[in-house]
Design an enzyme around this catalytic site. Structure first.
Site, PDB file in Angstrom:
ATOM      1  N   LYS A 124     -77.264 -37.886  44.533  1.00  8.25           N
ATOM      2  CA  LYS A 124     -76.661 -38.984  43.913  1.00  8.25           C
ATOM      3  C   LYS A 124     -75.979 -38.395  42.768  1.00  8.25           C
ATOM      4  O   LYS A 124     -75.011 -39.398  42.292  1.00  8.25           O
ATOM      5  CB  LYS A 124     -77.771 -40.078  43.464  1.00  8.25           C
ATOM      6  CG  LYS A 124     -78.586 -40.438  44.794  1.00  8.25           C
ATOM      7  CD  LYS A 124     -79.163 -41.858  44.758  1.00  8.25           C
ATOM      8  CE  LYS A 124     -79.457 -42.406  46.055  1.00  8.25           C
ATOM      9  NZ  LYS A 124     -80.311 -41.575  46.906  1.00  8.25           N
TER      10      LYS A 124
HETATM   11  C1  LIG Z   1     -80.484 -41.458  48.559  1.00  6.00           C
HETATM   12  C2  LIG Z   1     -81.022 -40.364  48.908  1.00  6.00           C
HETATM   13  C3  LIG Z   1     -81.074 -40.095  50.485  1.00  6.00           C
HETATM   14  C4  LIG Z   1     -80.477 -41.179  51.503  1.00  6.00           C
HETATM   15  O1  LIG Z   1     -79.003 -41.369  51.185  1.00  6.00           O
HETATM   16  P1  LIG Z   1     -78.222 -42.562  51.752  1.00  6.00           P
HETATM   17  O2  LIG Z   1     -76.620 -42.280  51.232  1.00  6.00           O
HETATM   18  O3  LIG Z   1     -78.679 -43.539  51.137  1.00  6.00           O
HETATM   19  O4  LIG Z   1     -78.273 -42.453  53.215  1.00  6.00           O
HETATM   20  C5  LIG Z   1     -81.395 -38.959  51.024  1.00  6.00           C
HETATM   21  N1  LIG Z   1     -82.017 -38.008  50.341  1.00  6.00           N
HETATM   22  C6  LIG Z   1     -82.464 -38.196  48.746  1.00  6.00           C
HETATM   23  C7  LIG Z   1     -82.894 -37.174  48.052  1.00  6.00           C
HETATM   24  C8  LIG Z   1     -81.873 -39.325  48.274  1.00  6.00           C
HETATM   25  O5  LIG Z   1     -81.857 -39.482  46.891  1.00  6.00           O
END
Ligand SMILES: *Cc1c(COP(=O)(O)O)cnc(C)c1O
Length: 496
Positions: free
Chosen positions: A112
């Protein structure tokens, strides 16, 4: 060519990218999508030797056409700097027969950061472009990961305050410490006596409180949100799929023009949608492998065309993918339907009222770009063991779900196309589950002590995000009940 944005549920009204970034979600409840997915305007061959920032700029400028070169370069330069502990920002690591795209070198060691390190700059630039001189208050409820990434991203950004609510007893020890020890003069972190839903509902109630909005206006301030439906979070994510492809070319693993598969551990469908946009822009992608954990609502959808959230919610070791309503799937539906906003509106209404929907056969045909697979908890732990034993490389639980999906894809299709796996978190972030998967003996050891054990086992340096985390002063001690949230926000903002 200028790209404009419209709502997946709207009547075709078009706004600029900076307006869409400020708005976040459309007034009709839909999500903003580009009126046409842009093609990359330069030849891929001219990008082979670009560094991460240059690739990011080259890809993002196709979407954010009302930003000047100087404005966008400035955002990119402020985002992808020494906050990342790897000079390549998103390096590629070969292991287990695939290529892991490490998206966890940012300040909170999860992917993120790739978008939340640039979103604040895109937002402040957008506000300037639209001549909005208000203080922006980012209000966020978090189940653990998003809150800290947003805190880091918005930390000390001029003109912005950030307030994060988290369930006091609903996050891991490391996640809690990451937030409560956060430094930054514009940040407020508050624990809630309740669960994530309580925090989320409290935040929504504040957003929808008309009286509160008026007080904010009198104070010359406005609310905004940092969640993943903002196109300002989606667009930066397209860039790293290009970067991964170019790295494979540069390293001689593929020739320019060869196809690759992209495999993404999926929750809200944002990250994999970014790869889909990359494919439509002209990146040579064969299959998009959509990996789910035991909450396999997307796997079922890709196989059957029926999206059905009426099922038990399972708590897994990959909590960031524990989700039954994947918000960004709405954008895929929009593209699959031939940009039919009435159809999308009907489907989303059906999901809200009945808990499910089914797409028609012409939309189903568009699902061919995708391959769905899922991993059970046992398969996830087995994947961690397997990659570690084969290549001495520790992957986190979310990435392990994707690795399992990759193996199932290869077994079913016999496809030998090189595959890039989005590695979405550092194993240090989910160390209890990762170490427990490698060896039962680690299950006796607490989360903090396991940090050093993981370092010994993997030889990977302890990231700054968790190093000595237990020794940092706790700066945010406030805890409130769910009924007090509004009052707490008022006090912070000096509103009465
Ligand atoms: C948010 C997240 C995901 C999922 O990603 P999306 O864009 O919501 O599909 C997968 N792995 C981790 C570690 C995350 O923080």
């Amino acid at each position: 060519m200028s790209v404009l944005y419209k709502s997946t549920r709207g009547n075709g009204e078009l706004i600029s990218s900076s307006q869409a970034i400020i708005a976040g979600i459309a007034p009709d409840g839909g999500l903003y999508v580009p009126n046409a997915i842009p093609k990359l305007s330069v030849d891929l061959s001219s990008m082979v030797n670009m560094g991460y920032k240059e690739v990011a700029y080259t890809v993002m400028k196709e979407f954010l056409t009302d930003f000047t070169e100087e404005e966008l370069m400035n955002c990119v330069n402020k985002a992808y700097d020494k906050k990342f502990d790897h000079e390549e920002i998103a390096p590629l690591r070969k292991a287990g027969g695939a290529y892991f795209l490490e998206l966890f070198h940012g300040p909170t060691i999860a992917f993120k950061d790739m978008a939340l390190s640039i979103l604040p700059h895109l937002l402040t630039t957008s506000l300037k472009k639209q001549n909005i001189n208000k203080e922006v208050v980012i209000l966020t409820a978090t189940s653990g990961d998003t809150g800290k990434a947003a805190l880091e991203g918005f930390s000390n950004v001029e003109g912005i305050k950030i307030i994060v609510f988290f369930p006091e007893n609903g996050v891991s020890q490391i996640q809690k410490l990451q937030m409560t020890t956060h430094e930054g003069s514009n940040a407020y972190v508050i624990g809630i006596e309740g669960n994530f839903d309580d925090a989320q509902n409290g935040v929504k109630a504040i957003f929808n409180d008309e009286e509160f909005k008026k007080s904010m206006e009198l104070n010359n301030s406005m609310f905004s949100s940092a969640n993943s439906i903002n196109i300002g979070r989606l667009v930066p994510q397209v860039a790293y799929y290009f970067y991964a492809y170019l790295t494979l070319v540069r390293n001689g693993d593929i020739n320019l023009g060869d196809k690759v598969n992209i495999d993404v551990p999926t929750g809200n469908f944002g990250n994999i949608l970014a790869a889909y946009l990359g494919k439509k822009m002209g990146l040579p992608i064969n299959k998009l492998i959509c990996a789910s954990n035991e909450n396999k609502v997307l796997y079922d959808f890709i196989r059957t065309g029926v999206y059905d959230k009426r099922r038990e919610f399972v708590l897994t070791s990959s909590p960031s993918m524990d989700i039954l309503i994947s918000s960004n799937l709405e954008r895929l539906l929009y593209f699959l339907s031939g940009e039919d906003t009435n159809k999308v509106t009907d489907l989303m209404n059906s999901l809200a009222s009945k808990g499910y929907y089914e797409i028609d056969s012409s939309m189903k045909a568009g699902l061919e770009d995708l391959f769905g697979a899922y991993a059970s908890e046992e398969e996830t732990f087995e994947a961690i063991r397997e990659v570690f034993q084969k290549d001495n490389y520790l992957i986190d639980t979310h990435t392990a779900v994707a690795y399992t999906a990759y193996k199932k894809y290869v077994a079913e299709t016999k496809d030998t196309t090189p595959t890039v796996i989005a590695s979405t978190a550092s194993p240090y972030k989910f160390n209890t589950a990762v170490m427990g998967a490698v060896d039962e003996k680690y299950k006796q050891i607490n989360e903090i002590a396991l940090i050093n054990e993981m370092c010994k086992l993997s030889g990977v340096e302890i990231p700054k995000a968790v190093k000595d985390i237990e020794k940092r002063p706790v700066l945010h001690k406030k805890v409130c009940s769910k009924n007090e949230m509004k009052q707490v926000v008022k006090e912070i903002l000096a509103i009465n």
